[in-house]
Design an enzyme around this catalytic site. Structure first.
Site, PDB file in Angstrom:
ATOM      1  N   ASN A 160       0.864  -1.185   0.000  1.00  0.00           N
ATOM      2  CA  ASN A 160       0.000   0.000   0.000  1.00  0.00           C
ATOM      3  C   ASN A 160       0.898   1.231   0.000  1.00  0.00           C
ATOM      4  O   ASN A 160       1.499   1.562   1.021  1.00  0.00           O
ATOM      5  CB  ASN A 160      -0.885  -0.015   1.260  1.00  0.00           C
ATOM      6  CG  ASN A 160      -1.745   1.240   1.356  1.00  0.00           C
ATOM      7  OD1 ASN A 160      -1.835   2.005   0.392  1.00  0.00           O
ATOM      8  ND2 ASN A 160      -2.368   1.449   2.503  1.00  0.00           N
TER       9      ASN A 160
ATOM     10  N   LYS B  58      -0.012   4.208  -0.300  1.00  0.00           N
ATOM     11  CA  LYS B  58      -0.712   5.372   0.288  1.00  0.00           C
ATOM     12  C   LYS B  58      -0.556   6.587  -0.639  1.00  0.00           C
ATOM     13  O   LYS B  58      -0.587   6.437  -1.847  1.00  0.00           O
ATOM     14  CB  LYS B  58      -0.168   5.649   1.691  1.00  0.00           C
ATOM     15  CG  LYS B  58      -0.135   4.397   2.574  1.00  0.00           C
ATOM     16  CD  LYS B  58       0.045   4.725   4.005  1.00  0.00           C
ATOM     17  CE  LYS B  58       0.228   3.437   4.788  1.00  0.00           C
ATOM     18  NZ  LYS B  58      -0.091   3.562   6.186  1.00  0.00           N
TER      19      LYS B  58
ATOM     20  N   GLU C 273      -7.216   4.331   7.467  1.00  0.00           N
ATOM     21  CA  GLU C 273      -7.005   5.755   7.168  1.00  0.00           C
ATOM     22  C   GLU C 273      -8.209   6.344   6.450  1.00  0.00           C
ATOM     23  O   GLU C 273      -8.500   7.534   6.576  1.00  0.00           O
ATOM     24  CB  GLU C 273      -5.693   5.932   6.381  1.00  0.00           C
ATOM     25  CG  GLU C 273      -4.487   5.703   7.301  1.00  0.00           C
ATOM     26  CD  GLU C 273      -3.207   5.305   6.608  1.00  0.00           C
ATOM     27  OE1 GLU C 273      -3.131   5.335   5.367  1.00  0.00           O
ATOM     28  OE2 GLU C 273      -2.256   4.917   7.334  1.00  0.00           O
TER      29      GLU C 273
ATOM     30  N   GLU D 145      -5.417  -5.375  10.539  1.00  0.00           N
ATOM     31  CA  GLU D 145      -4.499  -4.258  10.738  1.00  0.00           C
ATOM     32  C   GLU D 145      -4.883  -3.501  12.009  1.00  0.00           C
ATOM     33  O   GLU D 145      -5.732  -2.597  11.957  1.00  0.00           O
ATOM     34  CB  GLU D 145      -4.579  -3.292   9.555  1.00  0.00           C
ATOM     35  CG  GLU D 145      -4.212  -3.907   8.224  1.00  0.00           C
ATOM     36  CD  GLU D 145      -3.624  -2.886   7.272  1.00  0.00           C
ATOM     37  OE1 GLU D 145      -2.533  -3.129   6.784  1.00  0.00           O
ATOM     38  OE2 GLU D 145      -4.263  -1.835   7.051  1.00  0.00           O
TER      39      GLU D 145
ATOM     40  N   GLY E 264       1.830   2.483  10.710  1.00  0.00           N
ATOM     41  CA  GLY E 264       2.709   3.640  10.576  1.00  0.00           C
ATOM     42  C   GLY E 264       3.359   4.085  11.872  1.00  0.00           C
ATOM     43  O   GLY E 264       3.917   5.183  11.942  1.00  0.00           O
TER      44      GLY E 264
ATOM     45  N   SER F 289       3.054  -1.782  10.299  1.00  0.00           N
ATOM     46  CA  SER F 289       4.504  -1.596  10.482  1.00  0.00           C
ATOM     47  C   SER F 289       5.312  -2.849  10.170  1.00  0.00           C
ATOM     48  O   SER F 289       6.347  -3.092  10.796  1.00  0.00           O
ATOM     49  CB  SER F 289       4.800  -1.108  11.910  1.00  0.00           C
ATOM     50  OG  SER F 289       4.210   0.157  12.129  1.00  0.00           O
TER      51      SER F 289
HETATM   52  C1  PEP Z   1      -1.007   0.004   5.739  1.00  0.00           C
HETATM   53  O1  PEP Z   1      -0.969   1.045   5.122  1.00  0.00           O
HETATM   54  O2  PEP Z   1      -1.918  -0.801   5.529  1.00  0.00           O
HETATM   55  C2  PEP Z   1       0.044  -0.278   6.703  1.00  0.00           C
HETATM   56  C3  PEP Z   1       0.005  -1.409   7.359  1.00  0.00           C
HETATM   57  O3  PEP Z   1       1.011   0.668   6.861  1.00  0.00           O
HETATM   58  P1  PEP Z   1       2.402   0.512   7.642  1.00  0.00           P
HETATM   59  O4  PEP Z   1       3.034  -0.769   7.175  1.00  0.00           O
HETATM   60  O5  PEP Z   1       3.200   1.710   7.260  1.00  0.00           O
HETATM   61  O6  PEP Z   1       2.090   0.441   9.100  1.00  0.00           O
END
Ligand code: PEP
Length: 279
Positions: free
Chosen positions: A13, A15, A107, A183, A189, A229
């Protein structure tokens, strides 16, 4: 216990990162460095970069030895096919650009006020247009600390899938129409990750919920990813859990070295699963 062999998936992702000018090169670099058999790779760039990424992934040197290329996914989709929805992108508009789509990312729940009911409509819109959906669920920090994580995730799964026909969300050609990404919001993040055992417990709960909703094989065919993360250093803890089928990777997915190591670790799991399925 794996009753049926589920695919191992690493989805990126990106983003709100990259531009049409640089996304294609990054996609090609990552794809060329993650040529591992047995792993489904999906890159989800911003909408405006989908065409550049699609074109870059048509290069002959990105396919894995098993012939698998890299799929392109969108990060969101509108629930209606067309209409007066300024700034939105519908599922039919993604034809030829993407074959996967992320829905219900935390998000978007946070920034666009997306509800489980709306996310459920997006899932149906995606399926109607032949997009493979990655549904994101996960609890907030205070919900985990309050002992309500399981209740929250179960409710999200139930409500997002309330209008779905389970028979429509199985697999097709070995690829799933529905993948669920667990998640935990507090891990996205932040550099904090869930423990592998906690993520596996949540994956078990998600499958039990799918079973209760009438999904074939009690939900055992639906891949569950961990997201939050994930890095090359933490992916092993999650993939050591038989209930976890891969990762949705945010920040680290923009780094070719990280993606190369994450997909290489995922390939070990894919190979081990194939060996067990054959034996
Ligand atoms: C995500 O955007 O779904 C995500 C898990 O981000 P990150 O790995 O940066 O925590």
């Amino acid at each position: 216990m794996i009753r049926r062999m589920r695919q191992v998936i690493v989805a990126a992702n990106w983003k709100m990162h990259t531009t049409p000018a640089d996304a294609g090169e990054l996609a090609h670099t990552i794809a060329a460095r993650t040529r591992e058999s047995g792993v489904i790779r999906v890159l989800c760039p911003p909408f405006v970069c989908l065409a550049a990424v699609r074109d870059a992934l048509e290069a002959p040197d990105v396919a894995a030895p098993d012939g698998q290329g890299v799929a392109v996914g969108a990060q969101d989709v509108h629930h209606e096919p067309a209409g007066a929805y300024t700034g939105s992108i519908s599922a039919p508009m993604l034809a030829g650009l993407a074959t996967w789509v992320i829905v219900g990312h935390s998000e978007r729940r946070r920034d666009a006020g997306e509800t489980d009911e709306l996310i459920g409509r997006k899932l149906l819109a995606a399926r109607a247009s032949g997009l493979r959906a990655i549904l994101c669920v996960g609890e907030q920090l205070e919900e985990r600390e309050g002992g309500r994580a399981a209740e929250v995730v179960e409710r999200q799964v139930r409500e997002c899938l309330a209008g779905a026909d389970p028979g429509q969300f199985g697999t097709d050609g070995g690829l799933p129409w529905l993948t669920i990404a667990y998640e935990p919001v507090w891990a996205i993040g932040t550099g904090r990750t869930a423990r592998g055992a906690d993520a596996a417990a949540m994956a078990d709960l998600i499958r039990a919920t799918l079973g209760a909703l009438g999904f074939p094989a009690r939900g055992e065919e639906i891949p569950v990813l961990y997201g939050g993360s994930v890095t090359s250093g933490s992916i092993g803890e999650f993939l050591a859990e038989p209930a976890i089928d891969g990762a949705l990777v945010g920040g680290a997915s923009l780094k070719p070295d990280e993606m190369a190591a994450i997909v290489a670790r995922a390939a070990l799991t894919a190979t081990a699963r194939a060996g067990r399925a054959a034996g």
